[in-house]
Motif scaffolding. Sequence first.
Motif, PDB file in Angstrom:
ATOM      1  N   GLY A 123       0.771  -1.227   0.000  1.00  0.00           N
ATOM      2  CA  GLY A 123       0.000   0.000   0.000  1.00  0.00           C
ATOM      3  C   GLY A 123       0.806   1.284   0.000  1.00  0.00           C
ATOM      4  N   HIS A 124       2.139   1.182   0.060  1.00  0.00           N
ATOM      5  CA  HIS A 124       2.926   2.416   0.097  1.00  0.00           C
ATOM      6  C   HIS A 124       4.349   2.154  -0.385  1.00  0.00           C
ATOM      7  N   LEU A 125       4.991   3.213  -0.925  1.00  0.00           N
ATOM      8  CA  LEU A 125       6.350   3.137  -1.461  1.00  0.00           C
ATOM      9  C   LEU A 125       7.126   4.386  -1.092  1.00  0.00           C
ATOM     10  N   GLY A 126       8.436   4.259  -1.067  1.00  0.00           N
ATOM     11  CA  GLY A 126       9.307   5.405  -0.883  1.00  0.00           C
ATOM     12  C   GLY A 126      10.690   5.109  -1.431  1.00  0.00           C
ATOM     13  N   ILE A 127      11.493   6.129  -1.604  1.00  0.00           N
ATOM     14  CA  ILE A 127      12.852   5.996  -2.140  1.00  0.00           C
ATOM     15  C   ILE A 127      13.839   6.320  -1.028  1.00  0.00           C
ATOM     16  N   ILE A 128      14.774   5.415  -0.777  1.00  0.00           N
ATOM     17  CA  ILE A 128      15.759   5.657   0.273  1.00  0.00           C
ATOM     18  C   ILE A 128      16.629   6.852  -0.109  1.00  0.00           C
ATOM     19  N   CYS A 129      16.719   7.826   0.812  1.00  0.00           N
ATOM     20  CA  CYS A 129      17.552   9.000   0.564  1.00  0.00           C
ATOM     21  C   CYS A 129      18.742   9.062   1.530  1.00  0.00           C
ATOM     22  N   GLU A 130      18.693   8.299   2.609  1.00  0.00           N
ATOM     23  CA  GLU A 130      19.823   8.135   3.531  1.00  0.00           C
ATOM     24  C   GLU A 130      19.819   6.678   3.968  1.00  0.00           C
ATOM     25  N   ALA A 131      20.778   5.909   3.487  1.00  0.00           N
ATOM     26  CA  ALA A 131      20.816   4.476   3.762  1.00  0.00           C
ATOM     27  C   ALA A 131      21.510   4.184   5.084  1.00  0.00           C
ATOM     28  N   ASN A 132      20.766   3.520   5.969  1.00  0.00           N
ATOM     29  CA  ASN A 132      21.305   3.115   7.267  1.00  0.00           C
ATOM     30  C   ASN A 132      20.452   1.972   7.810  1.00  0.00           C
ATOM     31  N   GLY A 133      20.341   0.901   7.024  1.00  0.00           N
ATOM     32  CA  GLY A 133      19.556  -0.254   7.446  1.00  0.00           C
ATOM     33  C   GLY A 133      18.134   0.141   7.804  1.00  0.00           C
ATOM     34  N   MET A 134      17.639  -0.401   8.902  1.00  0.00           N
ATOM     35  CA  MET A 134      16.270  -0.122   9.323  1.00  0.00           C
ATOM     36  C   MET A 134      16.123   1.271   9.959  1.00  0.00           C
ATOM     37  N   GLN A 135      17.197   2.045   9.998  1.00  0.00           N
ATOM     38  CA  GLN A 135      17.133   3.440  10.450  1.00  0.00           C
ATOM     39  C   GLN A 135      17.254   4.401   9.257  1.00  0.00           C
ATOM     40  N   SER A 153      11.742   8.834   8.576  1.00  0.00           N
ATOM     41  CA  SER A 153      12.643   7.772   9.027  1.00  0.00           C
ATOM     42  C   SER A 153      11.914   6.434   8.999  1.00  0.00           C
ATOM     43  N   LEU A 154      12.568   5.430   8.485  1.00  0.00           N
ATOM     44  CA  LEU A 154      12.005   4.088   8.454  1.00  0.00           C
ATOM     45  C   LEU A 154      11.783   3.555   9.869  1.00  0.00           C
ATOM     46  N   GLU A 155      12.531   4.062  10.830  1.00  0.00           N
ATOM     47  CA  GLU A 155      12.415   3.533  12.188  1.00  0.00           C
ATOM     48  C   GLU A 155      11.181   4.038  12.938  1.00  0.00           C
TER      49      GLU A 155
END
Length: 170
Positions: A123-135, A153-155
């Motif tokens: 149901g949702h998407l995004g583009i990683i702009c700062e890669a740091n695992g699950m953070q 933040s993904l966290e």
Amino acid sequence: MKLILCILTALSFFPSSSKNTEKVVPQKTVQRTIVKTQTAIDRDSIVAYAKNYLGTPYLYAGNDPKKGFDCSGFVSYVFKHFDVSLPRSSGSYKNLGTPVAPEDFKVGDILVFYGYKDKTVVGHLGIICEANGMQSKFIHSSSGKVKSVTITSLETEHYTKRFYKCINVL
């Protein structure tokens, strides 16, 4: 053209053969511009381009920066600029791309989330702009409080609970 530049450069290092006693002034060094052929898409360029649309309003089924984006409209719009064709519906991402482990997340990878109501449907998407695992942080068009393209933040619990996978489409 390259041959002429090479010859001119080589000639500039040899003194004149005349018996003139004038002081020899070195010629200017010929500057050559090296054009780098881009064979892969620069992931940082994807994020920089996406950030141009921060604050663009959320619009259900939107894929036009002048009117607004929904999440898949935003992702497909950004990647289309780099000649990467992606589905227009978030549900189509369920079986798309190469899955990436959190320790291997990269800027430009796409985060795929279940819907907030149904944990079996994407149901949702995004583009990683700062890669740091699950953070990691990601840029996306949010229908939540912000109702625009934003960075999150993904966290945050809302997204951690809904996380389905990260994919590399490049």
